[in-house]
Design an enzyme around this catalytic site. Structure first.
Site, PDB file in Angstrom:
ATOM      1  N   HIS A 126       0.840  -1.206   0.000  1.00 51.49           N
ATOM      2  CA  HIS A 126       0.000   0.000   0.000  1.00 51.49           C
ATOM      3  C   HIS A 126       0.868   1.245   0.000  1.00 51.49           C
ATOM      4  O   HIS A 126       1.980   1.233   0.547  1.00 51.49           O
ATOM      5  CB  HIS A 126      -0.961   0.016   1.201  1.00 51.49           C
ATOM      6  N   ASP A 128      -0.516   4.473   0.817  1.00 53.45           N
ATOM      7  CA  ASP A 128      -0.915   5.537   1.738  1.00 53.45           C
ATOM      8  C   ASP A 128      -0.091   5.381   3.005  1.00 53.45           C
ATOM      9  O   ASP A 128       0.448   4.299   3.283  1.00 53.45           O
ATOM     10  CB  ASP A 128      -2.423   5.489   2.045  1.00 53.45           C
ATOM     11  N   ASP A 158       6.894   1.368   5.822  1.00 53.79           N
ATOM     12  CA  ASP A 158       5.458   1.045   5.838  1.00 53.79           C
ATOM     13  C   ASP A 158       4.717   1.995   4.913  1.00 53.79           C
ATOM     14  O   ASP A 158       4.208   3.002   5.344  1.00 53.79           O
ATOM     15  CB  ASP A 158       4.943   1.155   7.282  1.00 53.79           C
ATOM     16  N   GLU A 192      -4.996   1.532   3.015  1.00 50.77           N
ATOM     17  CA  GLU A 192      -4.749   0.478   4.013  1.00 50.77           C
ATOM     18  C   GLU A 192      -4.741   1.042   5.419  1.00 50.77           C
ATOM     19  O   GLU A 192      -5.229   0.426   6.358  1.00 50.77           O
ATOM     20  CB  GLU A 192      -3.411  -0.221   3.713  1.00 50.77           C
ATOM     21  N   GLU A 193      -4.169   2.235   5.579  1.00 47.98           N
ATOM     22  CA  GLU A 193      -4.000   2.801   6.926  1.00 47.98           C
ATOM     23  C   GLU A 193      -5.325   3.199   7.566  1.00 47.98           C
ATOM     24  O   GLU A 193      -5.360   3.564   8.738  1.00 47.98           O
ATOM     25  CB  GLU A 193      -3.048   4.007   6.886  1.00 47.98           C
ATOM     26  N   ASP A 219       2.229 -10.120   1.559  1.00 53.10           N
ATOM     27  CA  ASP A 219       1.899  -8.757   1.989  1.00 53.10           C
ATOM     28  C   ASP A 219       2.877  -8.300   3.073  1.00 53.10           C
ATOM     29  O   ASP A 219       3.774  -9.042   3.485  1.00 53.10           O
ATOM     30  CB  ASP A 219       0.447  -8.746   2.514  1.00 53.10           C
ATOM     31  N   HIS A 466       4.962   4.116  12.089  1.00 52.46           N
ATOM     32  CA  HIS A 466       3.894   4.967  12.654  1.00 52.46           C
ATOM     33  C   HIS A 466       4.472   5.944  13.684  1.00 52.46           C
ATOM     34  O   HIS A 466       3.716   6.694  14.306  1.00 52.46           O
ATOM     35  CB  HIS A 466       2.759   4.159  13.297  1.00 52.46           C
TER      36      HIS A 466
HETATM   37  C1  LIG Z   1      11.565 -13.662  16.466  1.00 49.87           C
HETATM   38  C2  LIG Z   1      11.078 -12.381  16.922  1.00 49.87           C
HETATM   39  C3  LIG Z   1       9.615 -12.190  16.896  1.00 49.87           C
HETATM   40  C4  LIG Z   1       9.263 -10.821  17.253  1.00 49.87           C
HETATM   41  C5  LIG Z   1       7.932 -10.401  16.745  1.00 49.87           C
HETATM   42  C6  LIG Z   1       7.910  -8.939  16.670  1.00 49.87           C
HETATM   43  C7  LIG Z   1       6.684  -8.426  16.102  1.00 49.87           C
HETATM   44  C8  LIG Z   1       6.918  -7.071  15.508  1.00 49.87           C
HETATM   45  C9  LIG Z   1       5.999  -6.885  14.405  1.00 49.87           C
HETATM   46  C10 LIG Z   1       6.288  -5.688  13.562  1.00 49.87           C
HETATM   47  C11 LIG Z   1       5.078  -5.402  12.810  1.00 49.87           C
HETATM   48  C12 LIG Z   1       5.158  -4.205  11.986  1.00 49.87           C
HETATM   49  C13 LIG Z   1       3.789  -3.875  11.484  1.00 49.87           C
HETATM   50  C14 LIG Z   1       3.813  -3.240  10.139  1.00 49.87           C
HETATM   51  C15 LIG Z   1       2.513  -3.331   9.453  1.00 49.87           C
HETATM   52  C16 LIG Z   1       1.504  -2.471  10.083  1.00 49.87           C
HETATM   53  C17 LIG Z   1       0.194  -2.450   9.372  1.00 49.87           C
HETATM   54  C18 LIG Z   1      -0.729  -1.480  10.055  1.00 49.87           C
HETATM   55  O1  LIG Z   1      -0.324  -0.589  10.719  1.00 49.87           O
HETATM   56  N1  LIG Z   1      -2.030  -1.644   9.906  1.00 49.87           N
HETATM   57  C19 LIG Z   1      -3.036  -0.884  10.597  1.00 49.87           C
HETATM   58  C20 LIG Z   1      -4.342  -1.126   9.886  1.00 49.87           C
HETATM   59  C21 LIG Z   1      -5.495  -0.442  10.492  1.00 49.87           C
HETATM   60  C22 LIG Z   1      -6.144  -0.959  11.543  1.00 49.87           C
HETATM   61  C23 LIG Z   1      -7.202  -0.289  12.090  1.00 49.87           C
HETATM   62  C24 LIG Z   1      -7.638   0.880  11.575  1.00 49.87           C
HETATM   63  C25 LIG Z   1      -7.002   1.382  10.506  1.00 49.87           C
HETATM   64  C26 LIG Z   1      -5.928   0.721   9.962  1.00 49.87           C
HETATM   65  C27 LIG Z   1      -3.166  -1.379  12.031  1.00 49.87           C
HETATM   66  O2  LIG Z   1      -3.371  -0.558  12.917  1.00 49.87           O
HETATM   67  O3  LIG Z   1      -3.096  -2.571  12.268  1.00 49.87           O
HETATM   68 ZN   LIG Z   2       1.397  -0.852   6.329  1.00 49.97          ZN
HETATM   69 ZN   LIG Z   3       0.895   1.284   8.822  1.00 44.92          ZN
END
Ligand SMILES: CCCCCCCCCCCCCCCCCC(=O)N[C@@H](Cc1ccccc1)C(=O)O
Ligand SMILES: [Zn+2]
Ligand SMILES: [Zn+2]
Length: 504
Positions: A126, A128, A158, A192-193, A219, A466
C-alpha cells in the site's frame, strides 16, 4: 574454399536460430526447457542502482497521507499514480501487463504468464501512509532525504518501500526481456491505513467477480527480526502465516448532569475510568500453545544457548514457564494473547459541570486462537457494570492459518528466496502478524496469505513505524528489489521440495 563456405552457412544458420529464439521469446512462445537456462541474474548496473533509490525518494516526497476514513490527501494519491507511470514506463507499456485503476486511486496490475496451467499468485502493498507531524524527526518526514546511507521519511518501511520495490523489480525484469510463465497480480492499495475498504476490498471483489483464485499472496507486516528476543543472537526471518483479528469498542456512560458544587457519589467519568482500568488490569488469557507460535519456538529451539534450547525443545514440560516469560516483554506478549489498548478517552464540557456523558475507545487485537465473540464475552465479564454501554465500532476475526508445510507453494517459495538472498539467515519460521493489513480482504480468493518484508528490522526500527525517524538503508532497499526480482523468477521455476534422501 568449400570448407569456408560450409562454415559460413553453419554460422548463418546459427545466427538465424538465435534471432528466432529471441523473437519468439519476446512473444512468450519460448518452451519450458529454455526457461531454466534463461534465468536472469539479479545484478544491477551503477546507473540502475542510482535510479532505483532516486525513485524511492521521489515516492516518499509525495505526502499520500490517510488521516481518517473520511479524509486523505487525494491530490497526493492521484499524483502517486502519475509518478509510477513516469518512473516505471516499461511496466505500463508491456502488452502482457494490464493496468487498472480501482476506486480512483488504487492500482491493479495483471501480469499474464505464458503458462496458463500454473495458478497465479499476488503481491500486495500500500502507498498511503499515516500522518507525520514534523516534531521529533531528524529530517523532514516527506523530504526523502538520503543521509549516512539511509533514505529517510514516512513510508520508507510502511509501505512505499514494497510498492516501489515490486514495480522496480518488474521494470528491471521487463527491460531484460523477461516473460513470466506464471501469471501474477500486483495490488497496490491507497487506504490500508484506514481499513482498505475502498482499495483492497474493491480489488478483491473485482477479482472474485472474474472467478480468480490465487495460489498465495505476499503482503507487509513481518520482517527479518534482529534483536527482538533476548538470548537469540541470530536474525530470524519470520513469514507470518496468520493475522490477528481486531475489535474496536466504544464504552459509554450516561449520567444526569448537574452543578459540580453538589456532586453525586459517582460520575460518568468515575464509572468509565474504573471500567477501563479493570480492562487494562485484567489482560486477556494467555493463549500460548494454540496457534503457530509453538511451532515457531520449536523451530527456534536449536538457535538458543543452553538451557533455553532444552526448555524450548520440551514445551510439553516447560509450557507454563515459557508462556510466562513470553508475556513479560511487551512485544512477545503480543504473540501470546489478545492485547487490550485504551486509545481514546473523552468527557466533560466545563470544569464546574458534572458531565452527562463519558466515552472511551478500546482497541483489541485478537489472538488467532480466539474470536470476536469470545473477546466480547470476556469484556462484558470484566467490565461487569450495566451502566457502561458497549458499542462495537469495528470487528473481525483473526485470519485462518495459512499452510507452511513442504507442499505450501507460497511459504516454500519465500523460504527458498530468503535462503538465496540472505544466506546468513539460518532461521525461517512461521509467525503471527500482530497488526492488520489489506490481506484480510483477500481471504475469499486464497488460502495462502503470507506476510513478509525482505528487510532487517531491529526494535528501534519497529518504533519508527507509525512513529518518528522512519528510514531504510539504501542497501536494504536494493536487497528488497533483488529479493522480488528473484521471487518472481522462482515462482516460474519452483519444482517443489527436494525429497529427503534416507541413507541405508
Ligand atoms: C523472532 C522475533 C519475533 C518478534 C515479533 C515482533 C513483532 C513485531 C511486528 C512488527 C510489525 C510491523 C507492522 C507493520 C505493518 C503495520 C500495518 C498497520 O499498521 N495496519 C493498521 C491497519 C489499520 C487498523 C485499524 C484501523 C485502521 C488501519 C493497524 O493498525 O493494524
Ligand atoms: Zn502498512
Ligand atoms: Zn501502517
Amino acid at each position: 574454399m568449400a570448407r569456408w563456405y560450409v562454415c559460413g552457412l553453419a554460422l548463418a544458420a546459427a545466427e538465424l536460430l538465435l534471432i528466432f529464439a529471441t523473437v519468439f521469446s519476446a512473444k512468450g512462445l519460448r518452451g519450458k526447457e529454455f526457461q531454466g537456462a534463461s534465468r536472469i541474474p539479479s545484478q544491477f548496473s551503477e546507473e540502475e542502482r542510482v535510479a532505483m533509490k532516486e525513485a524511492l525518494k521521489g515516492a516518499i516526497r509525495i505526502p499520500t497521507v490517510s488521516f481518517s476514513h473520511e479524509k486523505s490527501n487525494t491530490t497526493a494519491l492521484a499524483e502517486f499514480g502519475e509518478y509510477i507511470h513516469k518512473v516505471f514506463p516499461t511496466v505500463f507499456s508491456t502488452n502482457f501487463i494490464q493496468h487498472e485503476v480501482v476506486e480512483q486511486y488504487s492500482h491493479l496490475f495483471t501480469v499474464q504468464g505464458s503458462d496458463p496451467s500454473l495458478q497465479p499468485y499476488m503481491l500486495l502493498a500500500h502507498f498511503d501512509v499515516v500522518p507525520a507531524p514534523e516534531e521529533g524527526w531528524e529530517v523532514p518526514p516527506f523530504s526523502g532525504l538520503e543521509r549516512d546511507g539511509f533514505i529517510h521519511g514516512r513510508g520508507t518501511l510502511d509501505n512505499k518501500n514494497s510498492v516501489m520495490a515490486i514495480l522496480q523489480a518488474l521494470e528491471l525484469l521487463l527491460i531484460r526481456n523477461y516473460i513470466p510463465q506464471r501469471s501474477f497480480f500486483i495490488a497496490l492499495g491507497h487506504d490500508e491505513e484506514v481499513s482498505g475498504t475502498r482499495g483492497a476490498l474493491k480489488i478483491s471483489e473485482l477479482l472474485q467477480a472474474r472467478g480468480i483464485q490465487v495460489a498465495f499472496l505476499v503482503d507487509e507486516c513481518s520482517f527479518i527480526f534482529d534483536g527482538f528476543i533476548p538470548n537469540l543472537k541470530k536474525p530470524c526471518a519470520m513469514v507470518s502465516v496468520t493475522e490477528k483479528g481486531a475489535l474496536d469498542l466504544l464504552l459509554q456512560v450516561n449520567m444526569t448532569p448537574g452543578h459540580s458544587s453538589a456532586p453525586p457519589k459517582e460520575t460518568s467519568i468515575g464509572i468509565l475510568a474504573a471500567a477501563v482500568s479493570r480492562l487494562e488490569n485484567t489482560p486477556m488469557p494467555n493463549m500460548f500453545g494454540s496457534g503457530p507460535l509453538k511451532m515457531t519456538l520449536e523451530q527456534l529451539a536449536n538457535e538458543f544457548p543452553f538451557p533455553t534450547n532444552i526448555v524450548l525443545k520440551n514445551l510439553w514440560l516447560f509450557r507454563p514457564l515459557v508462556s510466562r516469560l513470553m508475556e513479560r516483554n511487551y512485544i512477545t506478549n503480543t504473540l501470546v494473547r489478545t492485547t487490550t489498548a485504551l486509545t481514546m478517552f473523552n468527557a466533560g464540557v466545563k470544569v464546574n459541570v458534572i458531565p452527562p456523558v463519558a466515552q472511551a475507545s478500546v482497541n483489541f487485537r485478537i489472538h488467532p486462537a480466539q474470536t470476536v465473540h469470545e473477546v466480547l464475552e470476556l469484556v462484558k465479564n470484566i467490565v461487569a457494570d450495566d451502566r457502561v454501554q458497549l458499542h462495537v465500532l469495528r470487528a473481525f476475526d483473526p485470519l485462518p492459518i495459512s499452510p507452511s508445510d513442504d507442499k505450501a507453494l507460497g511459504y516454500q517459495l519465500l523460504r527458498q528466496t530468503i535462503q538465496s538472498i540472505f544466506p546468513e539467515v539460518d532461521i525461517v519460521a512461521p509467525g503471527i502478524c500482530i497488526a492488520n493489513t489489506d490481506s484480510r480482504h483477500y481471504t475469499n480468493i486464497t488460502a495462502g496469505i503470507y506476510h513478509f518484508n525482505p528487510v532487517y528490522l531491529q526494535p528501534q526500527d519497529f518504533s519508527s513505524i507509525h512513529g518518528i525517524n522512519e528510514k531504510i538503508s539504501v542497501q536494504a532497499y536494493e536487497t528488497q528489489v533483488k529479493f522480488i526480482f528473484e521471487l518472481i523468477q522462482n515462482a516460474d521455476t519452483y519444482t517443489g521440495p527436494v525429497p529427503h534422501v534416507h541413507e541405508l
